[in-house]
Design an enzyme around this catalytic site. Structure first.
Site, PDB file in Angstrom:
ATOM      1  N   SER B  22     -48.070   9.718 -11.808  1.00  0.00           N
ATOM      2  CA  SER B  22     -48.670   8.500 -11.140  1.00  0.00           C
ATOM      3  C   SER B  22     -47.857   7.736 -10.396  1.00  0.00           C
ATOM      4  O   SER B  22     -46.568   7.461 -11.085  1.00  0.00           O
ATOM      5  CB  SER B  22     -49.579   7.671 -11.936  1.00  0.00           C
ATOM      6  OG  SER B  22     -49.926   6.561 -11.186  1.00  0.00           O
ATOM      7  N   LYS B  46     -51.309   7.676  -7.591  1.00  0.00           N
ATOM      8  CA  LYS B  46     -50.880   6.361  -7.736  1.00  0.00           C
ATOM      9  C   LYS B  46     -52.260   5.543  -8.305  1.00  0.00           C
ATOM     10  O   LYS B  46     -53.483   5.822  -8.389  1.00  0.00           O
ATOM     11  CB  LYS B  46     -50.766   5.777  -6.375  1.00  0.00           C
ATOM     12  CG  LYS B  46     -50.236   4.279  -6.205  1.00  0.00           C
ATOM     13  CD  LYS B  46     -48.921   3.942  -6.941  1.00  0.00           C
ATOM     14  CE  LYS B  46     -48.633   2.417  -6.982  1.00  0.00           C
ATOM     15  NZ  LYS B  46     -47.374   2.424  -7.988  1.00  0.00           N
ATOM     16  N   ASN B  70     -37.954   0.537 -10.997  1.00  0.00           N
ATOM     17  CA  ASN B  70     -38.763  -0.105 -10.267  1.00  0.00           C
ATOM     18  C   ASN B  70     -39.779  -1.117 -10.441  1.00  0.00           C
ATOM     19  O   ASN B  70     -39.918  -1.246 -11.716  1.00  0.00           O
ATOM     20  CB  ASN B  70     -39.731   1.205  -9.838  1.00  0.00           C
ATOM     21  CG  ASN B  70     -41.183   1.348 -10.517  1.00  0.00           C
ATOM     22  OD1 ASN B  70     -41.723   0.639 -10.288  1.00  0.00           O
ATOM     23  ND2 ASN B  70     -40.850   2.472 -11.544  1.00  0.00           N
ATOM     24  N   ALA B  71     -40.081  -1.915  -9.658  1.00  0.00           N
ATOM     25  CA  ALA B  71     -41.117  -2.899  -9.872  1.00  0.00           C
ATOM     26  C   ALA B  71     -41.833  -3.046  -8.496  1.00  0.00           C
ATOM     27  O   ALA B  71     -41.551  -4.086  -7.959  1.00  0.00           O
ATOM     28  CB  ALA B  71     -40.494  -4.408  -9.946  1.00  0.00           C
ATOM     29  N   ASN B 128     -53.592   3.622 -17.256  1.00  0.00           N
ATOM     30  CA  ASN B 128     -52.319   2.906 -17.465  1.00  0.00           C
ATOM     31  C   ASN B 128     -52.286   1.699 -18.015  1.00  0.00           C
ATOM     32  O   ASN B 128     -52.920   0.492 -17.379  1.00  0.00           O
ATOM     33  CB  ASN B 128     -51.916   2.836 -15.910  1.00  0.00           C
ATOM     34  CG  ASN B 128     -50.520   1.856 -15.792  1.00  0.00           C
ATOM     35  OD1 ASN B 128     -50.142   1.564 -16.574  1.00  0.00           O
ATOM     36  ND2 ASN B 128     -50.057   1.634 -14.600  1.00  0.00           N
ATOM     37  N   CYS B 131     -50.097  -2.675 -18.169  1.00  0.00           N
ATOM     38  CA  CYS B 131     -50.404  -3.855 -17.318  1.00  0.00           C
ATOM     39  C   CYS B 131     -50.586  -5.177 -18.022  1.00  0.00           C
ATOM     40  O   CYS B 131     -51.295  -5.090 -19.308  1.00  0.00           O
ATOM     41  CB  CYS B 131     -51.654  -3.578 -16.669  1.00  0.00           C
ATOM     42  SG  CYS B 131     -51.676  -1.960 -15.655  1.00  0.00           S
ATOM     43  N   THR B 195     -42.728   4.223 -17.893  1.00  0.00           N
ATOM     44  CA  THR B 195     -41.400   3.441 -17.454  1.00  0.00           C
ATOM     45  C   THR B 195     -40.840   2.603 -18.753  1.00  0.00           C
ATOM     46  O   THR B 195     -41.717   1.945 -19.275  1.00  0.00           O
ATOM     47  CB  THR B 195     -41.084   2.926 -16.304  1.00  0.00           C
ATOM     48  OG1 THR B 195     -41.991   1.949 -16.357  1.00  0.00           O
ATOM     49  CG2 THR B 195     -41.185   3.883 -14.985  1.00  0.00           C
ATOM     50  N   GLY B 219     -36.573   8.467 -14.468  1.00  0.00           N
ATOM     51  CA  GLY B 219     -35.334   9.543 -14.360  1.00  0.00           C
ATOM     52  C   GLY B 219     -34.937  10.039 -15.524  1.00  0.00           C
ATOM     53  O   GLY B 219     -35.328   9.869 -16.703  1.00  0.00           O
ATOM     54  N   GLY B 249     -41.277  12.083 -18.146  1.00  0.00           N
ATOM     55  CA  GLY B 249     -40.009  11.000 -18.360  1.00  0.00           C
ATOM     56  C   GLY B 249     -38.635  12.013 -18.173  1.00  0.00           C
ATOM     57  O   GLY B 249     -38.133  12.715 -19.062  1.00  0.00           O
TER      58      GLY B 249
HETATM   59  C1  LIG Z   1     -42.010   4.278  -7.932  1.00  0.00           C
HETATM   60  C2  LIG Z   1     -42.722   4.539  -9.306  1.00  0.00           C
HETATM   61  C3  LIG Z   1     -44.079   4.042  -9.196  1.00  0.00           C
HETATM   62  C4  LIG Z   1     -44.985   4.211 -10.594  1.00  0.00           C
HETATM   63  N1  LIG Z   1     -46.100   3.819 -10.371  1.00  0.00           N
HETATM   64  C5  LIG Z   1     -46.880   4.260 -11.660  1.00  0.00           C
HETATM   65  C6  LIG Z   1     -48.552   4.066 -11.629  1.00  0.00           C
HETATM   66  O1  LIG Z   1     -48.722   3.288 -10.549  1.00  0.00           O
HETATM   67  N2  LIG Z   1     -49.356   4.144 -12.684  1.00  0.00           N
HETATM   68  C7  LIG Z   1     -48.264   4.646 -13.930  1.00  0.00           C
HETATM   69  O2  LIG Z   1     -49.254   4.899 -14.644  1.00  0.00           O
HETATM   70  N3  LIG Z   1     -47.156   4.933 -13.687  1.00  0.00           N
HETATM   71  C8  LIG Z   1     -46.391   4.754 -12.870  1.00  0.00           C
HETATM   72  N4  LIG Z   1     -45.061   5.013 -12.687  1.00  0.00           N
HETATM   73  C9  LIG Z   1     -44.370   5.844 -13.934  1.00  0.00           C
HETATM   74  C10 LIG Z   1     -44.371   7.281 -13.796  1.00  0.00           C
HETATM   75  O3  LIG Z   1     -45.572   7.950 -13.707  1.00  0.00           O
HETATM   76  C11 LIG Z   1     -43.677   7.945 -15.045  1.00  0.00           C
HETATM   77  O4  LIG Z   1     -44.603   7.596 -16.242  1.00  0.00           O
HETATM   78  C12 LIG Z   1     -42.175   7.524 -15.230  1.00  0.00           C
HETATM   79  O5  LIG Z   1     -41.785   7.503 -13.868  1.00  0.00           O
HETATM   80  C13 LIG Z   1     -41.455   8.439 -16.062  1.00  0.00           C
HETATM   81  O6  LIG Z   1     -41.410   9.570 -15.455  1.00  0.00           O
HETATM   82  P1  LIG Z   1     -40.158  10.199 -14.496  1.00  0.00           P
HETATM   83  O7  LIG Z   1     -38.855   9.915 -15.285  1.00  0.00           O
HETATM   84  O8  LIG Z   1     -40.213  11.804 -14.366  1.00  0.00           O
HETATM   85  O9  LIG Z   1     -40.138   9.358 -13.207  1.00  0.00           O
HETATM   86  C14 LIG Z   1     -44.229   5.030 -11.676  1.00  0.00           C
HETATM   87  C15 LIG Z   1     -43.197   5.316 -11.545  1.00  0.00           C
HETATM   88  C16 LIG Z   1     -41.994   5.180 -10.371  1.00  0.00           C
HETATM   89  C17 LIG Z   1     -40.588   5.530 -10.441  1.00  0.00           C
END
Ligand SMILES: Cc1cc2nc3c(=O)[nH]c(=O)nc-3n(C[C@H](O)[C@H](O)[C@H](O)COP(=O)(O)O)c2cc1C
Ligand SMILES: Cc1cc2nc3c(=O)[nH]c(=O)nc-3n(C[C@H](O)[C@H](O)[C@H](O)COP(=O)(O)OP(=O)(O)OC[C@H]3O[C@@H](n4cnc5c(N)ncnc54)[C@H](O)[C@@H]3O)c2cc1C
Ligand code: FES
Lengths: 324, 309
Positions: B22, B46, B70-71, B128, B131, B195, B219, B249
């Site tokens: 997401s 998303k 990210n924020a 999610n 929040c 994250t 990442g 992750g």
């Molecule tokens: C830019 C960005 C936006 C994200 N938005 C959401 C979100 O809207 N809802 C959610 O549950 N996780 C969100 N995540 C978390 C990711 O779904 C994922 O759990 C996290 O990035 C770890 O995986 P990765 O290391 O493969 O990115 C977001 C991550 C990033 C980097």
């Protein structure tokens, strides 16, 4: 809007250092490559790239011994996400071959890796990305204003506008003469408060350039907006369309002049941190004026831009990007 | 013989164990420019909230060593626009659609989840719960057991058709009791991890880099943390309860995905790696298939928890 960008492996034809910390790269443009002034590519910066050591997936190399990726995490030097770089120019040679020109300012790990690439190496690029400058903006004269690596998109733009019969002048601002990545004719010096266009710069294909340096070592002493005003004092502001690319601070100062002199159009190329450049991460948000209660709507530089009308942008001046 | 890649997550049969994560894949069209979404096991959207959200001030994202912070602020089009404009396109792509749902009150979660459950083409709802809960002074739902139980059981009562997945936050002392609480409250699958909370500082300006000061780290930097959480939750909760784990992750290569399956995941999600290469997810599918064949596994599902001890 889904992006029309594709992933390309582009071969480097040449690499040339310029100024204190710039590198010019030319890439072999594939036959079906199409791009317009103002668009950019998003480049994976790695040395060596995973595809060479061990593929991102394992399918590309069926004979690769398993597993190969643990060593990779340690061996590969790379930035995590790609780095956006403007398409400086797309040139056609007399023999019909075409090359993509990039100008990169070396400011950190990604640009350093790019500067170490040699002819024959390939670059993994997503592109072309973004909208483009509108070449039909009204105005017989076109003034192109840039700072630092902001000169990059203006080079190809200048050539395209010259080809359309516009009278093009470039304005370039930098801290000192070392910050100018162009092959300037010998014997240039300070001009104080006078805007003196320099001609015969090979990279600019004939368009005259007015230089401003903050230390006054070359051209007008001051900011690029000072050079612009000095030039306008000689020629007036009539029938001018502006185009700009540089740090927020510079573009915001340009926008003030646009409002002051009531110019019909000033297109600026905006920057912001780009996580993806394909419209999914939503990091590259920029505020654009709107008739709603908030007074703005959020646009995304990688999808709705990077080119915006200056009068529409709310310059927050938080973004420094590649500093001049 | 070709290994069987399909796996089961709740009521959803996945063609293969690889999904998008997401917030890193938009609502579909953006990535579809690079590969056919039907190559995925599932597509995760998303976050969707009741009302549209503009998101945080910029800078919203910054790169750190081997990671992204990210924020974004849950910027999204809102429920109505999602149903009217995004879902119709997505449900015709021949891929199970899982919608990530966020909110600031239990009522908001329930309203959004119920509307999605009633919408044709939504196979799964991923809650999610990282929040802030406005009623509890902003403490994240997913960080306290009572908060988590309250929101998951309320949504459980409202969702009949779609598979209910709960996405856990790693920002807790011990994730195991929260995973157990989610399962006891009716989760049919668990996604972990979201994250990790973090920050970045510009020493020259002596200021936090993100406008929001802190953000979520994703990442390769977080992969070891995510693996261990999947391992712990598998051993202590999911295996006995027969609840599938979706591991996420830092997955970039197929080998990373294999590691998550070995630790106990049934499926995986690709997040930040899609920024590096928009076609990273299908590349992981192909690499996984190759690993299974090379190591004589007949089914992807056989890898789950197959860590030698
Ligand atoms: C830019 C960005 C936006 C994200 N938005 C959401 C979100 O809207 N809802 C959610 O549950 N996780 C969100 N995540 C978390 C990711 O779904 C994922 O759990 C996290 O990035 C770890 O995986 P990765 O290391 O493969 O990115 C977001 C991550 C990033 C980097
Ligand atoms: C649309 C666009 C076009 C650009 N065109 C050019 C160009 O033609 N020539 C040029 O030299 N530079 C250009 N830049 C700036 C260039 O992207 C950064 O200088 C580069 O990313 C620096 O990376 P680094 O690893 O060398 O340095 P870092 O130390 O990582 O960063 C140096 C500076 O660049 C910024 N930056 C880093 N990563 C990104 C990213 N993914 N997206 C945006 N900014 C980032 C940083 O925040 C910092 O301000 C452009 C930026 C954008 C958004
Ligand atoms: S850079 Fe990701 S949306 Fe623009």
């Amino acid at each position: 809007m889904p992006s029309a960008a594709k992933k390309w492996l582009l071969k480097i034809l040449s690499s040339r250092l310029a100024g204190d910390d710039f590198v010019w790269l030319t890439l072999d443009a594939p036959p079906d490559w199409q791009s317009r002034p103002g668009q950019f590519v998003n480049i994976r910066c790695c040395e060596p790239c995973a595809d060479e050591l061990s593929p991102l997936s394992l399918d590309d190399r069926p004979d690769a011994p398993w597993p190969r990726t643990r060593g990779l995490e340690i061996a590969e030097r790379s930035t995590l996400v790609r780095r956006p770089v403007s398409i400086c120019d797309l040139r056609t040679h007399p023999d019909g071959g075409r090359e993509i020109v990039l100008l990169v300012r070396i400011v950190g790990p990604g640009s350093r890796i790019l500067s170490a690439k040699r002819p024959g190496d390939t670059l993994d690029c997503l592109g072309p990305i973004g909208n483009a400058f509108n070449l039909d903006a009204p105005g017989r004269r076109a003034w192109l204003i840039g700072g630092g690596c902001g000169i990059a998109p203006l080079v190809g733009l200048g050539r395209a506008l010259v080809a359309r019969g516009r009278e093009v002048t470039l304005f370039y601002g930098g801290r000192d003469s070392g910050k100018i990545p162009l092959s300037l004719p010998p014997g240039l010096g300070p001009t104080g408060t006078q805007a003196v266009p320099v001609t015969g710069i090979p990279e600019l294909g004939g368009a005259p350039l007015v230089i401003a340096t903050e230390d006054g070592s070359l051209g007008v002493k001051g900011l690029v907006t000072d050079a612009l005003q000095a030039y306008a004092a000689q020629t007036g502001w009539d029938d001018v369309a502006l185009f700009g690319c540089g740090p927020d601070r510079m573009m915001s100062a340009v926008a003030t002049l646009v409002a002051l002199h009531d110019l019909p159009s000033c297109q600026v190329s905006m920057e912001n941190f780009m996580g993806c450049a394909i419209g999914v991460c939503l990091s590259c948000a920029t505020k654009v004026r709107a008739d709603n209660t908030a007074g703005f709507v959020t646009k995304f530089v990688c999808q709705d831009g990077p080119i915006f009308e200056a009068r529409d942008v709310i310059f927050e001046q938080k973004w420094e990007g590649c500093k001049p | 013989m070709k290994p069987a890649l399909d796996v089961q997550v709740g009521k959803i049969r996945l063609r293969n164990p690889v999904m998008t994560a997401s917030g890193t894949a938009g609502y579909g069209p953006e990535l579809a420019a690079f590969f056919d979404l039907a190559e995925l096991g599932a597509f995760v959207t998303k976050a969707v909230t009741r009302q549209p959200r503009a998101g945080n001030e910029t800078p919203r994202l910054v790169e750190t060593r081997a990671g992204l912070l990210n924020a974004i602020g849950l910027a999204n089009v809102g429920l109505d626009a999602f149903l009217a404009e995004k879902l119709p396109w997505l449900r015709d792509r021949n891929v199970p659609v899982i919608v990530n749902v966020a909110g600031t009150t239990v009522a908001e979660y329930v309203e959004v989840a119920a509307a999605l459950d009633a919408a044709p083409g939504v196979a799964g709802i991923e809650l999610n719960i990282s929040c802030p809960n406005v009623k509890q002074g902003g403490l994240e739902f997913g960080r306290s057991e009572p908060g988590l139980r309250e929101v998951v059981s309320a949504v459980r009562a409202a969702v009949r058709r779609a598979t209910l997945i709960v996405k856990l936050t790693p920002n807790v002392t011990d994730i195991v009791p929260l995973a157990r609480a989610a399962v006891e409250s009716g989760a049919e699958a668990l996604t972990l991890i979201n994250t990790l909370s973090g920050m970045a500082i510009n020493a020259t300006k002596r200021r936090a880099i993100l406008a929001n000061v802190s953000g979520g780290l994703s990442g390769p930097a977080i992969k070891p943390v995510a693996l261990k959480m999947v391992y712990d939750v598998y051993r202590n909760v999911a295996r006995q309860a027969r609840i599938p784990i979706i591991g996420v992750g830092g997955i970039q290569y197929a080998s990373d995905a294999v590691e998550f399956l070995l630790a106990g995941a049934t499926a995986v999600q690709i997040g930040t790696a899609s920024f590096v290469d928009p076609a990273a997810a299908p590349a992981v599918v192909r690499g996984l298939e190759q690993y299974l064949a090379a190591n004589s596994f007949a089914r992807a599902a056989d890898l789950t928890g197959a860590l030698e001890s």
